[in-house]
Design an enzyme around this catalytic site. Structure first.
Site, PDB file in Angstrom:
ATOM      1  CG  HIS A   1      -1.813   1.194   1.285  1.00  0.00           C
ATOM      2  ND1 HIS A   1      -3.043   1.194   0.660  1.00  0.00           N
ATOM      3  CD2 HIS A   1      -1.667   2.423   1.830  1.00  0.00           C
ATOM      4  CE1 HIS A   1      -3.614   2.375   0.841  1.00  0.00           C
ATOM      5  NE2 HIS A   1      -2.797   3.138   1.552  1.00  0.00           N
ATOM      6  CG  ASP A   3     -11.398   3.740   6.214  1.00  0.00           C
ATOM      7  OD1 ASP A   3     -10.851   4.649   6.870  1.00  0.00           O
ATOM      8  OD2 ASP A   3     -11.178   3.540   5.014  1.00  0.00           O
ATOM      9  NE  ARG A  23      -9.392  10.867   8.725  1.00  0.00           N
ATOM     10  CZ  ARG A  23      -8.573   9.985   8.132  1.00  0.00           C
ATOM     11  NH1 ARG A  23      -9.012   8.779   7.823  1.00  0.00           N
ATOM     12  NH2 ARG A  23      -7.350  10.298   7.862  1.00  0.00           N
ATOM     13  CE  LYS A  57      -8.502   1.955   3.819  1.00  0.00           C
ATOM     14  NZ  LYS A  57      -8.642   3.263   3.238  1.00  0.00           N
TER      15      LYS A  57
HETATM   16  N1  URA Z   1      -5.304   6.562   2.756  1.00  0.00           N
HETATM   17  C1  URA Z   1      -6.272   5.936   3.425  1.00  0.00           C
HETATM   18  O1  URA Z   1      -6.714   4.850   3.057  1.00  0.00           O
HETATM   19  N2  URA Z   1      -6.763   6.530   4.544  1.00  0.00           N
HETATM   20  C2  URA Z   1      -6.297   7.716   5.003  1.00  0.00           C
HETATM   21  O2  URA Z   1      -6.765   8.179   6.006  1.00  0.00           O
HETATM   22  C3  URA Z   1      -5.279   8.371   4.277  1.00  0.00           C
HETATM   23  C4  URA Z   1      -4.787   7.757   3.158  1.00  0.00           C
END
Ligand code: URA
Length: 433
Positions: free
Chosen positions: A84, A163, A170, A189
């Site tokens: 990631h 999320d 956010r 994730k």
């Molecule tokens: N990538 C994500 O998946 N979440 C975040 O909060 C910031 C970058």
């Protein structure tokens, strides 16, 4: 009964929440029992006061429990690896890493996202391949990784819904750039998809999402490695340079071409180095029982003997796409940007190139925007390159003359040419494990 106002107050005052309180807040919000304004206020309290390691893990764990999970490793009977990146300009690393790792015999399954703002997402890049399907069911994902060795698919709505809901809040309340919120969002994730070993790439520099210094990146990296340790996953975090675009290509189909070239051993040096390093570390975390040096040798061999290219072709066909490089869309207008005087490239602004690509249509400003897969920028001269007046710096790939002219001005301005060779550092700035 969730006393959200009290929990906000305690976090605002720097007091710790218990695991049960964290779980109640997150799951209550996901079920619609805690309203947006209270969750937004709590996120702002976290932004200013932070969370302890235990609280960050409790938040991550509650987010995972908000939806479905997949145990990819258990389904395959193997240790599954994943990668990631926090995202930056020209970042197509996963698209090159996945087939190389798979060619070395390690299963690679990844759920990925779309891009917003100045950098495209992996799914947008993959969708520039004619016919490529990103929407696979969880069963299709598991069987493709089992049969073909790799898959990269879109995140399903049922995976970590907390999320998805919290991130949307956010995004509009100036609370994205909080290390514990980023760490829990990313790691929830990864853990929910059953990754046993993860290589993370935290970008540092003006083109990185979430402007951060190297010191701040180390803190984020340590938090994510700690979350992995608490969840029983092996995590290594690379801190890498995003002050200039990664590789040469910025834009969806252009980046796929560069990934294909890199898998075949013909990629730009900085991108090739990052890809091979990430592969080496993933192989060292896998169940192959090799160290990083041996992992690097295996990855280099897979590139040199063509098995990585064969894995790429199998993968793209399995998801309905045409792996032929010539099948990728190309832009009708290609305009060259040339050096107006001689010197050394002392700076090539990643953010400026990202914005030029965005204006050309390669990215999206809102989730609803369509992406033009053919357009973008190819930076032939990178930091440290010596150029003579008239030398090619970059190419703008555009839909029409007007957008090409506007982007060419932006790309020219992204280059600073001076007398002094800038202090050189490699793509890899640090490693946290
Ligand atoms: N990538 C994500 O998946 N979440 C975040 O909060 C910031 C970058």
């Amino acid at each position: 009964m969730i006393r959200a106002a009290e929990l906000i107050e305690r976090t605002r005052n720097g007091e710790e929440l218990s695991d049960q309180e964290m779980s109640g807040l997150v799951l209550g919000f996901t079920r619609g029992e805690v309203p947006d304004y209270q969750m937004a206020a709590w996120c702002m309290a976290v932004y200013f006061r932070g969370l302890s390691g235990r609280e960050t893990y409790a938040l991550t764990d509650a987010m995972i429990r908000s939806g479905d999970t997949i145990d990819l490793g258990a389904a395959l009977g193997r240790r599954a690896v994943d990668k990631h990146s926090t995202g930056g300009v020209g970042d197509k690393t996963s698209i090159a890493v996945a087939p190389i790792v798979a060619a070395c015999g390690v299963p690679f399954g990844k759920m990925s996202g779309r891009g917003l703002a100045h950098s495209g997402g992996t799914l947008d890049k993959l969708e520039s391949i004619p016919g490529f399907r990103v929407e696979l069911s969880i069963d299709e994902l598991v069987s493709q990784v089992r049969d073909v060795g790799l898959a990269i698919v879109g995140q399903t709505a049922d995976l970590v819904p907390a999320d998805q809901k919290i991130y949307a809040l956010r995004d509009v309340t100036a609370t994205v750039d909080s290390n514990p919120l980023i760490a829990s969002s990313i790691m929830s994730k990864k853990i929910a998809t059953g990754a046993d070993a993860v290589v993370l790439d935290v970008k540092v520099g003006d083109g990185a999402h979430g402007k951060r210094t190297l010191d701040d990146a180390r803190i984020l990296a340590e938090q994510m490695v700690d979350l992995g340790r608490r969840a029983g996953a092996k995590v290594v975090c690379l801190l890498t340079d995003m002050d200039q675009p990664l590789g040469s290509a910025v834009g969806n189909a252009l980046e796929i071409r560069e990934a294909v070239d890199t898998i075949a051993g013909n990629g730009p040096p900085d991108f090739t180095e990052l890809v091979l390093d990430a592969c080496a570390r993933l192989l060292a975390l896998s169940d192959l029982g090799v160290d990083v040096a041996e992992g690097r040798r295996l990855a280099e061999d897979a590139v040199a003997d063509g098995s990585a290219t064969a894995a790429y072709q199998r993968w793209i066909r399995a998801q309905g796409g045409d792996p032929d490089r010539a099948a990728l869309p190309s832009a009708p207008i290609v305009r060259e940007v040339r050096a107006t005087y001689a010197g050394v490239v002392v700076r090539l602004g990643a953010l400026a190139i990202g914005h030029a690509a965005l204006e050309l249509g390669a990215g999206r400003r809102t989730k609803e925007d369509a992406v033009d897969h053919a357009v973008g920028v190819v930076c032939h001269a990178k930091r440290g390159h010596a150029v003579s007046a008239g030398d090619l710096l970059a190419e703008v790939h555009a839909r029409d003359e007007q957008s090409a002219a506007a982007a060419a001005i932006q790309v020219q301005a992204a280059y600073a040419i001076g007398d002094e060779l800038p202090r050189q550092h490699g793509i890899l700035l640090d490693v946290v494990e």
